[in-house]
Design a protein around this motif. Sequence first.
Motif, mmCIF file in Angstrom:
data_model
loop_
_atom_site.group_PDB
_atom_site.id
_atom_site.type_symbol
_atom_site.label_atom_id
_atom_site.label_comp_id
_atom_site.label_asym_id
_atom_site.label_seq_id
_atom_site.Cartn_x
_atom_site.Cartn_y
_atom_site.Cartn_z
ATOM 1 N N VAL A 1 0.851 -1.191 0.000
ATOM 2 C CA VAL A 1 0.000 0.000 0.000
ATOM 3 C C VAL A 1 0.890 1.246 0.000
ATOM 4 C CG1 VAL A 1 -1.783 1.288 1.241
ATOM 5 C CG2 VAL A 1 -1.804 -1.220 1.264
ATOM 6 N N ALA A 2 0.662 2.126 -0.961
ATOM 7 C CA ALA A 2 1.412 3.378 -1.056
ATOM 8 C C ALA A 2 0.693 4.446 -0.247
ATOM 9 C CB ALA A 2 1.539 3.806 -2.513
ATOM 10 N N ARG A 3 1.427 5.034 0.706
ATOM 11 C CA ARG A 3 0.843 6.059 1.580
ATOM 12 C C ARG A 3 1.686 7.330 1.555
ATOM 13 N NH1 ARG A 3 -3.243 3.992 4.447
ATOM 14 N NH2 ARG A 3 -3.257 1.780 4.913
ATOM 15 N N VAL A 4 1.008 8.460 1.774
ATOM 16 C CA VAL A 4 1.657 9.767 1.794
ATOM 17 C C VAL A 4 2.415 9.924 3.109
ATOM 18 C CG1 VAL A 4 1.265 12.260 1.760
ATOM 19 C CG2 VAL A 4 -0.130 10.765 0.323
ATOM 20 N N VAL A 5 3.704 10.258 3.007
ATOM 21 C CA VAL A 5 4.523 10.527 4.190
ATOM 22 C C VAL A 5 4.476 12.018 4.515
ATOM 23 C CG1 VAL A 5 6.849 10.384 5.158
ATOM 24 C CG2 VAL A 5 6.004 8.560 3.677
ATOM 25 N N THR B 1 19.655 10.368 -3.110
ATOM 26 C CA THR B 1 20.727 10.221 -2.135
ATOM 27 C C THR B 1 20.334 9.406 -0.901
ATOM 28 O OG1 THR B 1 20.110 12.321 -1.110
ATOM 29 C CG2 THR B 1 21.807 12.387 -2.832
ATOM 30 N N SER B 2 19.084 9.037 -0.800
ATOM 31 C CA SER B 2 18.627 8.249 0.343
ATOM 32 C C SER B 2 17.408 7.430 -0.083
ATOM 33 C CB SER B 2 18.275 9.172 1.513
ATOM 34 O OG SER B 2 17.219 10.039 1.153
ATOM 35 N N VAL B 3 16.944 6.601 0.829
ATOM 36 C CA VAL B 3 15.757 5.799 0.539
ATOM 37 C C VAL B 3 14.524 6.680 0.472
ATOM 38 C CG1 VAL B 3 14.282 3.940 1.422
ATOM 39 C CG2 VAL B 3 16.767 3.758 1.605
ATOM 40 N N GLN B 4 14.530 7.736 1.293
ATOM 41 C CA GLN B 4 13.369 8.615 1.344
ATOM 42 C C GLN B 4 13.809 10.046 1.582
ATOM 43 O OE1 GLN B 4 10.740 7.761 4.584
ATOM 44 N NE2 GLN B 4 9.145 9.100 3.836
ATOM 45 N N THR B 5 13.188 10.992 0.910
ATOM 46 C CA THR B 5 13.407 12.415 1.168
ATOM 47 C C THR B 5 12.446 12.828 2.282
ATOM 48 O OG1 THR B 5 14.034 12.831 -1.121
ATOM 49 C CG2 THR B 5 13.349 14.728 0.176
ATOM 50 N N THR B 6 12.987 13.407 3.324
ATOM 51 C CA THR B 6 12.144 13.792 4.462
ATOM 52 C C THR B 6 11.892 15.290 4.457
ATOM 53 O OG1 THR B 6 14.060 14.032 5.906
ATOM 54 C CG2 THR B 6 12.986 11.873 5.870
ATOM 55 N N CYS B 7 10.806 15.661 5.106
ATOM 56 C CA CYS B 7 10.461 17.076 5.281
ATOM 57 C C CYS B 7 9.710 17.189 6.609
ATOM 58 C CB CYS B 7 9.616 17.601 4.137
ATOM 59 S SG CYS B 7 9.220 19.365 4.295
ATOM 60 N N ALA B 8 10.416 17.603 7.652
ATOM 61 C CA ALA B 8 9.816 17.678 8.987
ATOM 62 C C ALA B 8 8.793 18.803 9.083
ATOM 63 C CB ALA B 8 10.906 17.859 10.041
ATOM 64 N N SER B 9 8.970 19.868 8.312
ATOM 65 C CA SER B 9 8.088 21.029 8.437
ATOM 66 C C SER B 9 6.976 21.072 7.379
ATOM 67 C CB SER B 9 8.928 22.315 8.370
ATOM 68 O OG SER B 9 9.644 22.365 7.159
ATOM 69 N N CYS B 10 6.835 20.012 6.620
ATOM 70 C CA CYS B 10 5.804 20.015 5.570
ATOM 71 C C CYS B 10 4.483 19.483 6.075
ATOM 72 C CB CYS B 10 6.258 19.174 4.381
ATOM 73 S SG CYS B 10 7.633 19.939 3.488
ATOM 74 N N THR C 1 -4.252 21.784 -2.662
ATOM 75 C CA THR C 1 -4.290 21.305 -1.287
ATOM 76 C C THR C 1 -3.304 20.154 -1.134
ATOM 77 O OG1 THR C 1 -6.629 21.866 -1.212
ATOM 78 C CG2 THR C 1 -5.800 20.382 0.499
ATOM 79 N N PRO C 2 -2.452 20.210 -0.100
ATOM 80 C CA PRO C 2 -1.533 19.081 0.110
ATOM 81 C C PRO C 2 -2.319 17.801 0.399
ATOM 82 C CG PRO C 2 -0.905 20.971 1.458
ATOM 83 C CD PRO C 2 -2.244 21.277 0.862
ATOM 84 N N ARG C 3 -1.747 16.682 0.019
ATOM 85 C CA ARG C 3 -2.373 15.402 0.317
ATOM 86 C C ARG C 3 -2.306 15.153 1.818
ATOM 87 N NH1 ARG C 3 -3.539 12.046 -3.855
ATOM 88 N NH2 ARG C 3 -2.819 12.726 -5.900
ATOM 89 N N THR C 4 -3.288 14.447 2.343
ATOM 90 C CA THR C 4 -3.344 14.131 3.762
ATOM 91 C C THR C 4 -2.295 13.075 4.093
ATOM 92 O OG1 THR C 4 -5.722 14.575 3.714
ATOM 93 C CG2 THR C 4 -4.858 13.374 5.626
ATOM 94 N N VAL C 5 -1.511 13.351 5.139
ATOM 95 C CA VAL C 5 -0.489 12.397 5.561
ATOM 96 C C VAL C 5 -1.165 11.086 5.968
ATOM 97 C CG1 VAL C 5 1.297 11.927 7.280
ATOM 98 C CG2 VAL C 5 1.089 14.207 6.286
ATOM 99 N N GLY C 6 -0.658 9.975 5.454
ATOM 100 C CA GLY C 6 -1.206 8.657 5.751
ATOM 101 C C GLY C 6 -2.259 8.192 4.756
ATOM 102 N N SER C 7 -2.731 9.095 3.883
ATOM 103 C CA SER C 7 -3.731 8.680 2.896
ATOM 104 C C SER C 7 -3.080 7.803 1.833
ATOM 105 C CB SER C 7 -4.407 9.893 2.264
ATOM 106 O OG SER C 7 -3.465 10.656 1.554
ATOM 107 N N THR C 8 -3.877 6.946 1.223
ATOM 108 C CA THR C 8 -3.349 6.048 0.195
ATOM 109 C C THR C 8 -3.348 6.751 -1.162
ATOM 110 O OG1 THR C 8 -5.520 5.094 -0.229
ATOM 111 C CG2 THR C 8 -4.137 3.981 1.415
#
Length: 177
Positions: free
Chosen positions: A102-106, A168-177, A114-121
């Motif tokens: 299952v692909a989910r929004v991080v 450069t990594s497995v996942q690009t992170t964004c703490a403030s997004c 509108t940004p996608r809801t975190v955790g939505s598929t």
Amino acid sequence: MRPSLLRRLLRDERGISAVEFAMLAPVLIAFYLGLSEFCQGYMAQKRMGHASAMVADLVAQEETVTAAAVDDIFDIGGLIMKPFPVAPLQQRVSSIMQTNGVARVVWSRGDGMTPRTVGSTVSLPADLITDGESVIMSEATYDYDSPADYLMPAVTQFSHSYYLRPRTSVQTTCASC
């Protein structure tokens, strides 16, 4: 005996090319204007797609991004749209991670969208990523309004989605997004 005036006019071929031109000119002018309008719309669509690809590319190059950095990247997308108006351009970038099929929004950030809801598929193209992998998904829409409204009176909406794996990594992170 002199031929009648009517017979002389029927046989007279002078000016026939002017009549043919008068009949064809409006059609040819309409084709020319339609083709130039089509080219303008196509250029706007290509620029919007380039902006979407550029957003995904710049975000995927980083291990970590901030909301301000993503906003700056969105501004660059607006510069790509020049000379077209920037206001109709709407953009969104999201980090998607797949777990248990299952692909989910991080995280997600939008500019006009509108940004996608975190955790939505999210539906991704088949076999794009597998479990434990992530992808940066950039989406853009553009409402193209023809300057020649008599040719294309309605607004045409272009949209594009672009997927790119973090570099450069497995996942690009964004703490403030």
